[in-house]
Design an enzyme around this catalytic site. Structure first.
Site, PDB file in Angstrom:
ATOM      1  N   CYS A 178      -4.748   2.218   0.283  1.00 45.44           N
ATOM      2  CA  CYS A 178      -3.430   2.525  -0.185  1.00 45.44           C
ATOM      3  C   CYS A 178      -3.215   2.871  -1.464  1.00 45.44           C
ATOM      4  O   CYS A 178      -1.991   3.459  -1.940  1.00 45.44           O
ATOM      5  CB  CYS A 178      -2.382   1.001   0.046  1.00 45.44           C
ATOM      6  SG  CYS A 178      -2.899  -0.059  -1.213  1.00 45.44           S
ATOM      7  N   GLY A 179      -3.976   2.815  -2.403  1.00 47.27           N
ATOM      8  CA  GLY A 179      -3.958   3.403  -3.649  1.00 47.27           C
ATOM      9  C   GLY A 179      -3.416   2.554  -4.666  1.00 47.27           C
ATOM     10  O   GLY A 179      -3.483   2.399  -5.942  1.00 47.27           O
TER      11      GLY A 179
END
Length: 269
Positions: free
Chosen positions: A111-112
């Protein structure tokens, strides 16, 4: 009683030729930190003083606010090569905090956000030390690094471990712990200090390694006003120490050191 270091046959090479000898080795194995049945981290560590390690790790990583938050500690040793579990069971209130923390860490892979959260954790805010801690006298502190050398039995045997100690100006080295990891040695010391109800403001923490950001953070969380190190600090570690009110005295050798931050924590005497 701590187990003896491992031994290995070696061939010593000198100008006089080759001779067979036995060499003591520092032991290293995976130690899983398990909180309320869930593994939070696996550390490569020296399998000594593991209850101290568990207490110190729990405090410096923010899983507990004080030793009173721990209901029980169990050290479970698995078969050779499979490692050790340090199982901590927290009281009801702290267990709820832990569960909330676990939920906040859950998310889709890739998702970062995980990297950003990890960076934030590495540079997390810590409460600064109080301004009114009484300064420590200079003269005894100048001998703290040399005093630590007499409390490193595992280093003397293996030459492969770090040490961290608590130095009281009128008592000398009160506690010392060793580990292959410098962070682990400091966590073990902090755990031992908590178990022994030692006032961290009454002395200095002394370490054999360089001063990194993590070592500064752990010292501040422990509540000690002065950190004395044999090696040098990093620039970022000094920035953090400045903000946290920690006195960093480094390059401590031969009865002298250099004070990099908050020199008012040490007074002539």
């Amino acid at each position: 009683m701590a187990a003896a270091p491992l031994a290995r046959a070696v061939v010593k090479a000198t100008r006089d030729g080759l001779t067979a000898e036995d060499r003591a080795l520092a032991e290293e194995c995976p130690v899983a930190m398990v909180f309320d049945g869930g593994t939070q981290a696996v550390m490569m560590a020296t399998p000594r003083d593991l209850e101290d390690f568990a207490r110190g790790f729990a405090k410096t990583e923010g899983f507990i606010a004080s030793d009173a938050d721990i209901r029980e500690i169990e050290i479970v040793r698995h078969e050779a090569g499979e490692g050790i579990e340090a199982r901590l069971w927290l009281d009801a209130a702290q267990s709820k905090v832990l569960q909330a923390r676990r939920r906040s860490m859950m998310g889709p892979v890739g998702c970062g956000l995980c990297g950003i959260d990890s960076l934030a954790q590495a540079m997390r805010d810590i409460a600064p030390l109080p301004h009114d801690i009484a300064p420590l006298p200079l003269t005894p502190l100048l001998g703290a690094a040399e005093a630590l050398r007499g409390h490193q039995p595992l280093h003397d045997e293996t030459h492969a471990v770090h040490a961290a100690a608590f130095f009281h100006p009128s008592q000398g080295i009160v506690l010392a712990r060793e580990d292959v990891g410098r962070h682990n040695a400091l966590d073990k010391l902090i755990g031992a200090m908590g178990a022994a109800h030692i006032d961290p403001t009454a002395g200095a923490i002394v370490i054999t390694s360089r001063v990194s950001v993590e070592m500064v953070q752990k010292t501040v969380i422990a509540g000690a006003p002065v950190l004395i190190a044999v090696s040098a600090p990093t620039a970022l570690a000094l920035d953090v120490a400045d903000q946290a009110g920690l006195c960093v005295a480094a390059l401590a050798r031969k009865g002298q050191f250099e004070i990099f931050t908050h020199p008012q924590r040490i007074e002539q005497g």
